[in-house]
Design an enzyme around this catalytic site. Structure first.
Site, PDB file in Angstrom:
ATOM      1  N   GLU A 146       0.826  -1.213   0.000  1.00 60.96           N
ATOM      2  CA  GLU A 146       0.000   0.000   0.000  1.00 60.96           C
ATOM      3  C   GLU A 146       0.856   1.258   0.000  1.00 60.96           C
ATOM      4  O   GLU A 146       0.552   2.234  -0.700  1.00 60.96           O
ATOM      5  CB  GLU A 146      -0.956  -0.013   1.194  1.00 60.96           C
ATOM      6  CG  GLU A 146      -2.064  -1.044   1.056  1.00 60.96           C
ATOM      7  CD  GLU A 146      -3.027  -1.043   2.224  1.00 60.96           C
ATOM      8  OE1 GLU A 146      -2.872  -0.199   3.142  1.00 60.96           O
ATOM      9  OE2 GLU A 146      -3.943  -1.882   2.243  1.00 60.96           O
TER      10      GLU A 146
ATOM     11  N   HIS B 245     -10.096   1.580   0.401  1.00 63.11           N
ATOM     12  CA  HIS B 245     -10.496   0.731   1.522  1.00 63.11           C
ATOM     13  C   HIS B 245     -12.017   0.549   1.609  1.00 63.11           C
ATOM     14  O   HIS B 245     -12.497  -0.228   2.437  1.00 63.11           O
ATOM     15  CB  HIS B 245      -9.970   1.309   2.838  1.00 63.11           C
ATOM     16  CG  HIS B 245      -8.516   1.015   3.068  1.00 63.11           C
ATOM     17  ND1 HIS B 245      -7.521   1.622   2.348  1.00 63.11           N
ATOM     18  CD2 HIS B 245      -7.894   0.146   3.911  1.00 63.11           C
ATOM     19  CE1 HIS B 245      -6.347   1.160   2.753  1.00 63.11           C
ATOM     20  NE2 HIS B 245      -6.543   0.264   3.689  1.00 63.11           N
TER      21      HIS B 245
END
Length: 298
Positions: free
Chosen positions: A149, A182
């Site tokens: 990420e 997310h």
């Protein structure tokens, strides 16, 4: 006589096109990252070891491709830069040790309250992480997720946003891609028929938390020019989760805990710019992509 009038207009149009390329490149990376999680059609829970392994392989592949996306973006915009793609993405040796230590120390200071809280209630938890190294969920949360990420959403995206927005705006814009990425957890909840109002509210809180956290790690990246600091801070924060203020308020040692929470926050704010001073980290490659008027902010 018409050239002077059309010159500024063409420049504005060029800048607008450049920004669209920057934003769409970031959107492409975000979609690739999240999309790779759903290549594997499965009815298994997201924490099932088999699904974790497949998804880890997917995001590791996307992360490995992210330098190629940045390289292509540089060529499309015809950017001239002396730094390599890896240096722009924060993978470099100069200032590596302070970049690994100081941002993590800063984050631990912020979590002083939760750390004291954990030490009071569960002293054994301080060593329990050593027993989890072979656990698939632990490896995903503490290793694969932070590395992939941060490499994609900080290392790759920030260099692509800086020429368009400047360093300061990029710090606040990049986390939006991170937060939206997310939101795929909503799809996960619906797939498992767990989309109750309570769960959806938790996901909204998670979106807010990931966006604020993303701004912090973007700040670290822009100030240090390294991706290792954001990776370590990300891993540490994943291990701690959100500070549990409500539990601290009900704790028998409430006064001591609240003092540690407040002390951690105040010391964090005092040290925020000191421990991220570019003096410790050398020249920041990503700042070379900023417009001249923006470079003073790096």
């Amino acid at each position: 006589m018409l050239e002077p009038e059309h010159g500024p207009a063409m420049q504005v149009e060029h800048t607008r096109t450049r920004c669209w390329v920057c934003v769409l490149s970031c959107l492409l990376l975000a979609c690739l990252y999240v999309g790779s999680l759903y290549v594997w059609r499965s009815s298994l829970h997201r924490d099932h070891p088999s699904l974790i392994k497949r998804r880890c392989a997917s995001v590791l592949l996307v992360s490995a491709l992210s330098p190629a996306v940045v390289k292509a973006w540089i060529r499309i915009l015809l950017l001239q830069n002396d730094a390599s793609v890896w240096e722009l993405m924060g993978v470099r040796l100069e200032g590596l040790v302070p970049a690994a230590v100081l941002p993590l120390l800063l984050t631990m200071v912020f979590y002083l309250g939760p750390l004291v809280h954990s030490a009071m209630d569960n002293p054994a938890d301080v060593r329990s992480w050593m027993l989890c190294v072979g656990d698939a969920v632990w490896l995903r949360n503490q290793v694969v997720a932070p590395v992939t990420e941060e490499l994609v959403f900080r290392g790759a995206m920030l260099p692509m946003l800086v020429p368009c927005t400047g360093p300061t705006a990029a710090i606040f814009m990049a986390p939006l891609f991170f937060g939206v990425a997310h939101l795929h957890h909503i799809m996960e909840q619906r797939r498992l028929n767990q989309d109750s109002l309570g769960n959806l509210f938790k996901l909204r809180i998670q979106f807010l938390y990931t966006t604020v956290f993303g701004a912090f790690t973007s700040f670290i990246f822009m100030r240090t020019g390294h991706v290792v600091g954001p990776v370590l801070c990300h891993s540490f924060c994943n291990s701690q989760g959100l500070p549990d203020i409500r539990s601290a308020l009900r704790h028998p040692q409430r006064s001591a805990l609240l003092f540690s929470y407040l002390t951690g926050l105040l010391v964090f704010l005092v040290l925020l710019f000191t421990l991220t001073d570019p003096f410790f980290y050398g020249a920041i490659p990503v700042c070379s992509l900023a417009a001249p008027l923006c470079k003073s902010h790096c």
